[in-house]
Design a protein around this motif. Sequence first.
Motif, PDB file in Angstrom:
ATOM      1  N   SER A 178      54.972  -4.891 -15.752  1.00 27.43           N
ATOM      2  CA  SER A 178      54.884  -5.982 -14.780  1.00 27.43           C
ATOM      3  C   SER A 178      55.852  -5.766 -13.623  1.00 27.43           C
ATOM      4  CB  SER A 178      55.175  -7.319 -15.473  1.00 27.43           C
ATOM      5  OG  SER A 178      55.177  -8.374 -14.543  1.00 27.43           O
ATOM      6  N   LYS A 196      54.683  -2.913 -11.299  1.00 32.37           N
ATOM      7  CA  LYS A 196      53.582  -3.335 -10.433  1.00 32.37           C
ATOM      8  C   LYS A 196      54.059  -4.290  -9.340  1.00 32.37           C
ATOM      9  CE  LYS A 196      49.560  -1.489 -11.375  1.00 32.37           C
ATOM     10  NZ  LYS A 196      48.760  -0.877 -10.292  1.00 32.37           N
ATOM     11  N   ARG A 197      54.917  -5.212  -9.694  1.00 27.63           N
ATOM     12  CA  ARG A 197      55.453  -6.142  -8.688  1.00 27.63           C
ATOM     13  C   ARG A 197      56.184  -5.373  -7.590  1.00 27.63           C
ATOM     14  NH1 ARG A 197      56.239 -11.694  -9.772  1.00 27.63           N
ATOM     15  NH2 ARG A 197      58.094 -11.606  -8.451  1.00 27.63           N
ATOM     16  N   ILE A 221      53.564  -3.140  -5.432  1.00 25.99           N
ATOM     17  CA  ILE A 221      52.700  -3.917  -4.547  1.00 25.99           C
ATOM     18  C   ILE A 221      53.492  -4.533  -3.399  1.00 25.99           C
ATOM     19  CG2 ILE A 221      51.233  -5.987  -4.441  1.00 25.99           C
ATOM     20  CD1 ILE A 221      50.348  -5.228  -7.323  1.00 25.99           C
ATOM     21  N   GLU A 249      45.831  -0.749  -4.470  1.00 29.07           N
ATOM     22  CA  GLU A 249      46.739  -1.358  -5.450  1.00 29.07           C
ATOM     23  C   GLU A 249      46.940  -0.496  -6.688  1.00 29.07           C
ATOM     24  OE1 GLU A 249      42.786  -2.499  -7.250  1.00 29.07           O
ATOM     25  OE2 GLU A 249      43.619  -1.902  -5.308  1.00 29.07           O
ATOM     26  N   GLU A 265      49.483 -11.696  -7.430  1.00 28.90           N
ATOM     27  CA  GLU A 265      49.798 -10.880  -8.608  1.00 28.90           C
ATOM     28  C   GLU A 265      48.560 -10.383  -9.353  1.00 28.90           C
ATOM     29  OE1 GLU A 265      52.996 -11.359 -11.189  1.00 28.90           O
ATOM     30  OE2 GLU A 265      54.192 -12.602  -9.850  1.00 28.90           O
ATOM     31  N   LYS A 318      48.129  -6.680  -9.709  1.00 27.79           N
ATOM     32  CA  LYS A 318      48.799  -5.906 -10.751  1.00 27.79           C
ATOM     33  C   LYS A 318      47.801  -5.366 -11.787  1.00 27.79           C
ATOM     34  CE  LYS A 318      52.090  -8.313 -12.628  1.00 27.79           C
ATOM     35  NZ  LYS A 318      52.944  -9.446 -13.038  1.00 27.79           N
ATOM     36  N   CYS A 319      46.598  -5.917 -11.795  1.00 30.98           N
ATOM     37  CA  CYS A 319      45.612  -5.604 -12.833  1.00 30.98           C
ATOM     38  C   CYS A 319      45.349  -4.099 -12.949  1.00 30.98           C
ATOM     39  CB  CYS A 319      44.303  -6.327 -12.519  1.00 30.98           C
ATOM     40  SG  CYS A 319      42.974  -5.971 -13.685  1.00 30.98           S
ATOM     41  N   VAL A 375      50.172  -6.389 -18.099  1.00 32.71           N
ATOM     42  CA  VAL A 375      51.064  -6.420 -16.939  1.00 32.71           C
ATOM     43  C   VAL A 375      51.478  -7.857 -16.584  1.00 32.71           C
ATOM     44  CG1 VAL A 375      50.360  -4.236 -15.910  1.00 32.71           C
ATOM     45  CG2 VAL A 375      49.028  -6.286 -15.436  1.00 32.71           C
ATOM     46  N   ILE A 401      49.953 -10.775 -15.886  1.00 32.65           N
ATOM     47  CA  ILE A 401      49.383 -11.595 -14.822  1.00 32.65           C
ATOM     48  C   ILE A 401      49.155 -13.001 -15.378  1.00 32.65           C
ATOM     49  CG2 ILE A 401      47.506 -11.855 -13.163  1.00 32.65           C
ATOM     50  CD1 ILE A 401      46.914  -8.877 -13.519  1.00 32.65           C
TER      51      ILE A 401
END
Length: 456
Positions: free
Chosen positions: A51, A54-55, A58, A238, A300, A303-304, A365, A367
């Motif tokens: 997580s 990804k945060r 992005i 992404e 968010e 993040k997938c 992740v 979400i």
Amino acid sequence: MSTTHSLAADKFLKNQKYAAWHDATFWSVRTKRDNMAMGLDEWEQLREKASLIKRHTITHLDKYLEQFATNAEKNGCIVHWASDAREFNEIVLGILCEHRVKKLVKSKSMLTEECDMNPYLEMHGIEVVETDLGERIIQLKGQKPSHIVMPAIHLNHDDVGELFEKELSTEPGNHDPTYLTYMARLSLRNEFLTADAGMTGANFGVAETGDIVVCTNEGNADMSTSCPKLHIAAMGIEKLVPDYDSLAVFQRMLCRAGTGQPTTTYTSHFRKARPTAEKMHIILVDNGRSEWIADPEHWEVLKCIRCGSCMNTCPVYRRSGGYSYSYFIPGPIGINLGMLRSKLQHSGNVSACTLCLSCQTLCPVKIDLGDQIYKWRQHLDEYGTANKQKKLMCKAMSFLYGNSGLYNTALKFAPIANYVPSFLMECSLNPWAKGHKMMTFPKKSFHDMFKSGMLK
């Protein structure tokens, strides 16, 4: 206006036997996922790490996109930028026309589904052959995926057998899965060998090296890139991760979360064209993603990693099927992505959620899928898509609960409903009676029991 999910689900549920099978099938995948997750002591730490990666990526996407493109070009790849689906399709067509491609084989890619690439190319005279077995089946059947990882899961072996008899001239009545798989392999082998170009999607793009990483169980991505002389890779912006250390986190989680396997059979890295090939093109696609990043409540979802675990656990998806959703991606993640794509067209999907939050409890992740669906619901009136019947019910309930005298009186006389004949209560005029039996009201309410000391 949006197509209401409940109306489409009603058609799905007419075949109760199939609906029960669909539910049980995906619950078994969810169980496999749980076994895999519990087998790793560090699973929750991996979720938190994934997580955070990804945060970070992005929210620093401009930096990583530039780094990825620079390194990919150093590797000899040709990098293209597509702002939307139309530009993406035009770029692909331009590359194929430049190389006089008549047949394109492609591995599974939800991005090309998102951009409706296949019909666009076919309209311009280019044959497109899906090489993932599930995707090939639904392509021959003229359908869309009903799940992002298992696109043909809604079909059984008899459905596939009858389809192959018609399309691949297989033995009449021979619906043995092993035989059908063998015949599909023979058919696809010829497609690989006669294709002019191959296309892959991308599970990940590694900014530090310029790699495209594709995870498959059938090796179709490898065949799509090793036989034809031209390779095109399509990737949503992404999908970037910073480096190999980051990639290792996701590689450990993707298959465990999605199909309950320790890893995919193939994890293929594509960095440059093969020595015997002509070129490798990489197309980086935005198609609304830059706008979504600017949405403070819903960004968010980017993040997938497309594992599909939110669908496998969702009680609504399992019991209503993938085709009940108006967006091409179903389930909790599809509800959110569909609303970002078009609120008017896809707001009918937000009712397809019990707010049990199982999806975000499982998401590798982290979400907040259920929370986001709840937030979408709060704005339906603004979009002009709120259900009028539900609005009226909410106003009535607000009036009832806001008036203690009226509420207590209603509570006192509620048991009278027990004497109303069932055919009057359980009819089409009472939506609650669909799939339920009306409750029997107790003689004493909870309030009365509490006040009288019966609950002490």
